[in-house]
Every structure is written in C-alpha cells, then in structure tokens.
Design a protein around this motif. Structure first.
Motif, short mmCIF file in Angstrom:
data_model
loop_
_atom_site.label_atom_id
_atom_site.label_comp_id
_atom_site.label_asym_id
_atom_site.label_seq_id
_atom_site.Cartn_x
_atom_site.Cartn_y
_atom_site.Cartn_z
N SER A 38 3.25 66.17 -24.77
CA SER A 38 3.48 67.54 -24.25
C SER A 38 5.00 67.67 -23.59
O SER A 38 5.17 66.59 -22.77
CB SER A 38 2.24 67.91 -23.15
OG SER A 38 2.59 68.89 -22.38
N SER A 39 5.67 68.62 -23.80
CA SER A 39 6.69 68.59 -23.30
C SER A 39 7.15 68.60 -21.88
O SER A 39 8.06 68.14 -21.07
CB SER A 39 7.62 69.94 -23.83
OG SER A 39 6.95 71.01 -23.07
N TYR A 40 6.06 69.17 -20.88
CA TYR A 40 6.15 69.37 -19.51
C TYR A 40 6.05 67.83 -18.82
O TYR A 40 6.57 67.38 -18.15
CB TYR A 40 4.87 69.81 -19.06
CG TYR A 40 4.92 70.10 -17.59
CD1 TYR A 40 5.67 71.05 -17.02
CD2 TYR A 40 3.95 69.50 -16.64
CE1 TYR A 40 5.56 71.09 -15.58
CE2 TYR A 40 3.89 69.57 -15.52
CZ TYR A 40 4.68 70.45 -14.90
OH TYR A 40 4.70 70.49 -13.42
N ILE A 92 9.09 66.48 -16.49
CA ILE A 92 8.69 65.88 -14.98
C ILE A 92 9.13 64.48 -14.87
O ILE A 92 9.69 64.25 -13.77
CB ILE A 92 7.41 66.17 -14.59
CG1 ILE A 92 6.26 65.38 -15.55
CG2 ILE A 92 7.14 67.67 -14.48
CD1 ILE A 92 5.08 65.57 -14.91
N TYR A 109 4.53 82.19 -13.66
CA TYR A 109 5.06 81.96 -15.18
C TYR A 109 4.86 83.50 -15.62
O TYR A 109 3.97 84.26 -15.14
CB TYR A 109 4.08 81.53 -15.90
CG TYR A 109 4.39 80.38 -17.02
CD1 TYR A 109 5.08 79.18 -16.43
CD2 TYR A 109 4.23 80.51 -18.34
CE1 TYR A 109 5.78 78.34 -17.23
CE2 TYR A 109 4.77 79.64 -19.33
CZ TYR A 109 5.58 78.26 -18.83
OH TYR A 109 5.96 77.80 -19.53
N THR A 150 14.10 77.05 -14.61
CA THR A 150 13.16 75.91 -15.06
C THR A 150 14.10 74.67 -15.88
O THR A 150 14.95 75.26 -16.64
CB THR A 150 11.99 76.46 -15.95
OG1 THR A 150 11.05 75.59 -16.44
CG2 THR A 150 12.63 77.39 -17.07
N VAL A 194 6.38 74.72 -21.01
CA VAL A 194 5.20 73.96 -21.14
C VAL A 194 4.81 74.08 -22.71
O VAL A 194 3.98 74.96 -22.84
CB VAL A 194 4.16 74.35 -20.33
CG1 VAL A 194 2.83 73.62 -20.50
CG2 VAL A 194 4.44 74.32 -18.93
N MET A 211 2.30 75.48 -12.10
CA MET A 211 1.71 73.87 -12.41
C MET A 211 0.53 73.95 -12.81
O MET A 211 0.14 72.99 -13.53
CB MET A 211 2.16 73.23 -11.15
CG MET A 211 1.84 71.65 -11.26
SD MET A 211 1.98 70.47 -9.63
CE MET A 211 3.48 71.21 -8.78
N VAL A 251 -1.22 72.76 -16.53
CA VAL A 251 -1.38 71.44 -16.84
C VAL A 251 -2.90 71.29 -17.42
O VAL A 251 -3.51 70.61 -18.14
CB VAL A 251 -1.21 70.43 -15.67
CG1 VAL A 251 0.33 70.07 -15.32
CG2 VAL A 251 -2.16 70.52 -14.55
N GLU A 287 -2.75 72.30 -20.91
CA GLU A 287 -2.07 71.01 -21.67
C GLU A 287 -3.24 70.00 -21.99
O GLU A 287 -3.13 69.53 -22.95
CB GLU A 287 -1.03 70.49 -20.84
CG GLU A 287 0.33 71.12 -20.52
CD GLU A 287 1.44 70.36 -19.78
OE1 GLU A 287 1.90 69.55 -20.22
OE2 GLU A 287 1.34 70.76 -18.46
N ASP A 317 10.85 67.41 -27.13
CA ASP A 317 10.79 66.49 -25.81
C ASP A 317 12.31 66.01 -25.62
O ASP A 317 12.80 65.88 -24.80
CB ASP A 317 9.98 65.46 -26.14
CG ASP A 317 8.32 66.05 -26.05
OD1 ASP A 317 8.17 67.12 -25.59
OD2 ASP A 317 7.47 65.27 -26.37
N TYR A 346 14.80 67.42 -23.57
CA TYR A 346 14.92 67.40 -21.95
C TYR A 346 15.21 66.13 -21.43
O TYR A 346 15.76 66.12 -20.22
CB TYR A 346 13.57 68.08 -21.68
CG TYR A 346 13.29 69.09 -22.21
CD1 TYR A 346 13.87 70.39 -22.29
CD2 TYR A 346 12.24 69.41 -23.31
CE1 TYR A 346 13.56 71.55 -22.47
CE2 TYR A 346 11.87 70.61 -23.87
CZ TYR A 346 12.81 71.61 -23.43
OH TYR A 346 12.53 72.83 -24.34
#
Length: 815
Positions: A137-139, A143, A286, A339, A343, A406, A409, A412, A538, A541
């Motif tokens: 997951s990109s988030y 992080i 968001y 940002t 997500v 947040m 998640v 996700e 991914d 980032y």
C-alpha cells in the motif's frame, strides 16, 4: 517417517513460498539499505536532535535520564525515547525484524496480513495475494520515507491481532484469545496509540457482528465465554505494557492532548473539544472526491510527480534553476494543506474488493464494509463536520488525535481483506452461486472500471487543478500554468493506468471462473498484477535516489554559528530563528533549545509559545535563559546574536506577584520591551494555590544573595545558594511535579511553579545545596507487573500451542 516428513513439507511449502516472496519483494524494494545506505527520514532526523542529550547521558552515566532536556526547554521522554523495562513480548517480537530496516517493516506487514488470512480460514496460496497487496500500500511507503516508524510498526501488527480475535470467535477460543493477547501486546508496544485506537473500531465492528450472529443462532453462551477470554487477554496485553501505558496516561493530560487551564482557550466553544482543537484535528481532512485516489493514485497529485520531460520542466528551462528543480514543486492540488502522496490501494485490489462485496455472505462482509464507510466519513473531517463533531464531542478519546485522514488505514486493511475473501469464495466454490459470481464480476468491472474510465475521460473538465499553495509560492504565471497542465496529464495517465489493471484482473478472474486457468495460475497471475500495479507507484515516493550513506542520512550538520556558540561552556539555551524554532529540532542536536519538535509538547509550554514566544516577548526568552539567538545573517548564513539579559540558570527574586488563575498568570508575563512590564529578575509570578509554601516569608532585596549551578545533568541539577535571609529562587527549568523532586542539604523540600512554566523553591538563609532530581514514579513496581503479564502471555501461549501439538500427534494429525 519419510511419509510424515513429506506430509509436513507439503503443508509447509506454501508458507515457505509466501515468506520467501515477501522477503524478496521487501528486500528488492529497499535494496540500497544492503549497500550501507539509509533514508533521510525527516522525523528520524528530528528525533536525533531531540534525543541527543539523552544518548549522551546514557553514554556518560550508564542510565536513562527519562527526561529530554534539549526539547522545548525540557520535557519527559515518555513519548520520545524511553527504556521501558519488562516488555518481554516486545523484546521477543523485535527479533523478527530480520531483514533490517526499513525492509523488515514491510515484510512484517505482509507476513502479519498473511497470518490473519490463515486465521480467517483462507487457503495459504491465496493468502499470499492479500499479504503482498497490504504490504505494498502506497501509504506505508510514504510514511516510511517520512520516518513515521512507530506508525508503520503499529500497522504491521494490527492485522494478526484482528485475525486472532476472529479466530477466537469462529474456531478455537482459547488459542485465539491467547494469540490476540500476544499480538495486542506487540501492537501496544509500538507506541502509536492513534493507529491502535482506530483499529478498536474494527474490533468493535467484529464483536457486534459476532454478537448478532450468536443471538440469531442461540449461541450467546459461547459468545460470552469467548468475549470474557478476549477481555482477559486484553488485560494481559495492557499489563505487558503497563510500564509504558501508565506514564503515557499520566503525562497526556499535561500535554497539548489535554485541556488547557486557560479559560480563554475554552471561550470559542465551536473550536474547543476538551482535547485538541477542531481546526487542528481536521487540518488534514481528505476531500470527498479525493477519496477516489484509492483507485487512481494521481487523481489529485501528490509527492514529486512532475517529470523531467514534463510541462513544468520545460517551462523552467528559461529560468536559472538547477536541473530537476521541478521535483521540488508540488503536484498536489487537493483539499489538504499538503501531502507526500495518496493512499493508493491498487486498482486490482479495489476491483477484487468490490467483487467480494457482491459474492460474500452478509456475516462475512457487512462488518468490514461498515467500518470502512465509517473510516471514509471520518477521514473527510471538516468536509463532513457534523459527523466529525459527533465523534469529537461524544466518542471517548477521539479528540486526542490529529490528522483525521489517517483513519483511512482501516480501508487499507479492509480492501485486501475483502478482495481475498471474495476470491476464497471463488477458489473453493463452496456454496457458490455461479450466477451470483458472474453478476458480481460484471458489476464490479462496470463500477470500478467505469469509475477509472470516467476520471480519465471527464475528470479534467471539472477542476481548475489549482493547488492550495500555488499562489503563495509567488511563481511566474507561466510555471503555475504548466503545473496545472501537467496535473491534468498526471490524472488522465493514472486513470487509464488503473483501468488497465482493472481489466487485466477481471480477465484473469473470468478465465479462472471458466476453468481456463488453474489455481496456481490464478495466484501467480494475481501476485504479478498486484506487484506490477503497486510497486511502480510506491517507487514514486521512495526510490534509490532517496537513500544516502548512513552517516549522512540522519546527520545534522554543525554550522559555524553552532561552533561559535559551543565555545561557551556555561549553561544556557538557544533560539534559532533561521527556521521555525517550534517545529524543528535540529537545533537540539547541539544546544539546549527553546524550541523543538513534538506532537505532544507540554500544554503550558504551548501556551507560552502562543502567547509570548512567537510574539518575541524578550522577557520570557530571558527567563528561559536564552543567551543566544541564531538569526539569518546578511550573507544568508546563520549568524549569532548574544543576549546579555538572559537570566542565567537560577536567581533570587525580590518579590512575588500573586495571581488567581492561569489566565492572570500568563497575562502577567507581558512586557513592553526593556522599559516596563514583567521583569523576571526581580519578580516571580506565582499562582495563589502555592501561597502556603511562602507563608511568613518577608520579601526584601538582598544584594548578597546568589544561586550557582554547580552541576547539570539531564535528570539532576545541583545548585549552591547563599543568602542573608530566606528567599525565593527561580530556576530556568521546566516545572513538572510528576517526577521532579527537590532536596535542600539532602532533606526533601517542597517547590512550586513560577512564571507559568518554571520551577521555584523557598531557600532558607545561609549557604545550602539544592538538588533537583527526576525519576519516573513507581517505575520498579510497574516494571514488575509488566514482566509478570508478559510471562503469562508468552508461556501461556507456548503452552497452548504445545498442548495442541501433542494432542494432534496422539490423534495422528488434525487441524
């Protein structure tokens, strides 16, 4: 024996393959770490500054000080860096990070999600798809790049915790409860309460779902017994972290997560919550349409997406800027202040999750769908304020956490879970309705593929693509126009990209439904599609270019200004105005800083920042012993200004100005410069609640009185005092009575707060030694309880597993 080994190998093979796959993907993604390189993670750089004096103290004295003296003039280290004894479950889990950092975090996330799916009863081969999708997951990558390490660790462990609770209700209650306690203990130990709190919503939805099923099935007795076991496991998980949780709970009311004593802070009832203010909580909300970037990553941009051959790069060629400067400009144009990226969950997994919603039974899906919708609504924050207000005002602890986005998640976690559960129904064909499967496939393709197509074709027609900070950057119109034009291209490209992955996934599933592809082909194909979908996104980032040699990655270079100040070996503080001193901790690397970096600084110190330090009240800087200011020099480099008015480490005052409350106390610190108002050298501002400590004291000026700091340690300061009469000494150290104790000539002494944040103490006439020491109260007792709870969890779980293994061997195998 050979047959037994072969049988074992057949059972173990998918697990070996899964772990190997997760390890290879994690290691490849973060390959530069094995070349001696590391990411320059902003939060970790800041942490290095905040903890510098802690590490120096440990190296010199062989003990943890439990106090951070260089951050915001001093604060407990409970939420910064702490050696919490007795957390054996955490210590055991730490041995699983075998791939090194950061690869291990993604590996644990994948393996944990895989384990959850196994507990849900999913075939091991199919579970690989879910583990791979969750970990990529990109988030998570974003992080990690930012250095939000405790958040990533918390997200890695939530999945097996949820899986164990499910396992307790649906299969073996004792083993499930034991595993739930074990994983919950690890989850809590990661020290990111916001993530743990959000997944309590997931557990609550699961428990409600199980209660309804038990009620309808007349199985409330088993439900009650399982719930009781899970509550016992939760108590042990808390106990296994009690030494940590106690101090966090004790400290939180004193921080910005607690309520301010200032009544003026509660006048604006529309903004105040009793925890964090509404505008602070919802700053990163968001956007409603932005939620579609779960499907289309560059729907609203994010990160460093402007290409070297894009419109922005072309427009910059006419200006004197370095090559690659376009990557410093924001591609993001959504509703959040800024940002680092979206997500993005993977178009393939979103398609499969929608398919799961069509083909799964109610008991399997609605609790997951409901908590996902709740998470999306709460992530919208100020864009759905009536709903957010309900939780801020009435849901326990919700107002203690910032960055409402947040909570996505949860989504996700839910999307790959629904995706794999839906596939599992197709995989086994157990109770499967072929018509329902076909209709589910058709509608999933129409909905998810249709959305991607609509965004690609019509999305650019409905926005100006102007970012929230475009005007503030003061860029030429030509560059701003190029940014907006390239944002259109980014959206359209990613929309059609997502459509491609939806179609590929749908085609593979259709072939499997028609028996044109076998199970092995389905798993292999889905793993390739998931990796091909998420891996390149991914890499936007975190890429190889973001890695640096380890010594450089987290280094905070010493400036000439730092070197000049460090020539002074006396006690003092520094305020660095070449940056925002209250959101940056690089100064703390070398100096005791007035500023710092922390999301939960002391509440009173935040009040001081808001009312005086940001307004550059020099008298307040003086009382904090700010001897040096770092300011921008004429040549653009940091320059040093010495403050001759700094009050020093400690001083006797001539009088006390009594106040009735916090409002009067902070207002009394007002100063009009050097001419009038508050003078910390002569007057201490004291709340009248401390009047009993000064009863009978006759104030008068004493020109012979002196206070000298003879030894400074992070957690211990020693002063030598001399005075002709009893007096009040004010110390330029932060008042925090939950751990700091005072002695005069070795005998315990009371002390009190002065000047809103400082310590003060009544000192008798003559020569005396005053010592202030910090020690977390009840540390030994709490560590003992933590060890006992950890031992019960660890050995209890091992005993259950051993018992099940012995029983199965006696039966010649089994579940």
């Amino acid at each position: 024996m050979q047959n037994g080994f072969s049988r074992f190998l057949r059972k173990a093979l998918p697990h070996i393959v899964a772990l190997a796959l997760f390890a290879v993907v994690s290691a490849v993604f973060f390959a530069p770490q094995y070349e001696g390189k590391a990411l320059r993670q902003t939060d970790m750089v800041m942490l290095g500054g905040v903890t510098s004096d802690i590490q120096q103290h440990i190296d010199r004295y062989g003990e943890h000080p439990q106090w951070a003296g260089r951050n915001f003039s001093g604060m407990p280290s409970y939420l910064i860096n702490m050696n919490y004894d007795g957390r054996w479950v955490k210590n055991a889990a730490d041995h699983l990070y075998i791939l090194g950092q950061p690869a291990s975090w993604i590996f644990i996330a994948m393996a944990g999600f895989y384990l959850m799916l196994l507990m849900f009863g999913v075939d091991p081969w199919l579970s690989m798809v879910g583990g791979l999708g969750y970990g990529l997951s990109s988030y998570f990558i974003i992080i990690i790049g930012a250095g939000h390490i405790t958040k990533m660790m918390a997200l890695a462990w939530v999945a097996p915790m949820v899986g164990a609770v499910w396992y307790a209700y649906r299969k073996r209650m004792w083993l499930g409860a034991a595993l739930a306690g074990l994983f919950a203990a690890v989850e809590i130990s990661t020290s990111h309460p916001q993530i743990t709190y959000y997944f309590l919503f997931v557990l609550l939805a699961l428990v409600i779902n199980e209660f309804i099923v038990a009620y309808k099935g007349k199985a409330l007795a088993r439900f009650g017994k399982t719930t009781a076991l899970l509550l016992l496991a939760a108590a042990l998980a808390v106990g296994a972290n009690l030494v940590q949780l106690y101090y966090v709970a004790q400290h939180t009311p004193e921080t910005t997560r607690g309520k301010s004593e200032l009544t003026e802070a509660t006048v604006n009832t529309d903004n105040h919550t009793g925890g964090l203010d509404r505008d602070y909580v919802t700053a990163w909300s968001y956007g409603k349409l932005e939620t579609l970037n779960l499907l289309v990553p560059n729907l609203y941009g994010g990160g460093r997406d402007f290409g070297a051959d894009g419109e922005v790069a072309k427009s910059l060629r006419g200006y004197d800027v370095p090559k690659g400067f376009e990557r410093n400009l924001p591609s993001y144009w959504g509703d959040q202040p800024s940002t680092d990226g979206p997500v993005y969950l993977g178009a393939c997994l979103v398609f499969l999750a929608v398919f799961g919603l069509f083909v799964l039974d109610g008991r399997q899906k609605w609790w997951i769908a409901a908590v996902s919708v709740l998470a999306i609504f709460l992530a919208w924050g100020r864009h759905m304020m009536w709903f957010t207000d309900l939780f801020l005002d009435y849901f326990p602890m919700y107002n203690k956490f910032r960055t409402v986005s947040m909570i996505l998640v949860i989504v996700e976690w839910a999307v790959p879970l629904l995706a794999v559960l839906g596939l599992a129904r197709l995989w086994t064909r157990e109770g499967a309705d072929e018509k329902r499967m076909r209709n589910g496939w058709k509608w999933s393709l129409l909905i998810v593929g249709g959305l991607a197509l609509l965004v690609g074709v019509f999305g650019p027609m409905f926005s100006s693509f102007a970012g929230p900070n475009d005007e503030a950057m003061g860029l030429p119109e030509q560059i701003v126009a190029a940014m907006q034009e390239e944002r259109v291209s980014l959206m359209r490209t990613d929309a059609f990209r997502s459509l491609l992955f939806v179609v590929l996934t749908a085609a593979l599933v259709w072939l499997f439904m028609k028996d044109k592809v076998r199970k092995g082909g389905l798993v292999a194909g889905l793993c390739v599609i998931v990796a091909a979908d998420l891996f390149p996104v991914d890499k936007r980032y975190v890429s190889a270019d973001d890695f640096h040699p380890k010594r450089q990655a987290l280094a905070i270079p010493m400036t000439e200004a730092d070197k000049l100040i460090l020539q002074d070996t006396t006690d003092y503080r520094v305020a660095n105005f070449t940056l925002d001193p209250f959101t940056d901790a690089t100064t703390s690397r070398y100096h005791r800083s007035v500023g710092g970096y922390h999301a939960a600084k002391l509440r009173r110190y935040q009040d001081l920042i808001d009312h005086h330090l940001r307004k550059e009240n020099r008298a307040v800087y003086d009382m904090l012993n700010t001897k040096y200011f770092i300011v921008p020099g004429s040549d653009g480099r940091p320059a040093v200004q010495q403050n001759p008015y700094a009050c020093g480490s400690a001083w006797f005052v001539d009088s006390v100005a009594w106040v009735e409350n916090a409002d009067q106390e902070i207002a009394a610190l007002e100063s009009d410069g050097r001419g009038g108002g508050f003078d910390p050298r002569t007057t201490a501002v004291v709340d009248r609640r401390f009047a009993p400590q000064l009863e009978g004291l006759d104030f008068a000026a004493d020109s012979t009185a002196s206070v000298v700091l003879t030894e400074y340690r992070v957690n211990r300061q020693t002063y030598r005092t001399r005075a002709a009469r009893d007096g009040v000494a004010v110390l330029s150290e932060i008042y925090y009575p939950k751990g700091w104790t005072a002695t005069i000539d070795g005998r315990p002494a009371e002390y009190f707060r002065a000047d809103y944040v400082l310590r003060a103490i009544r000192v008798p006439a003559g020569e005396h030694t005053v010592v202030f020491s910090f020690s977390a109260p009840h540390f030994g007792l709490l560590a003992g309880i933590t060890r006992a709870s950890s031992a019960i969890l660890l050995f209890g779980t091992l005993g259950l597993l051993a018992g099940i293994g012995i029983r199965n061997r006696k039966r010649g195998g089994g579940e």
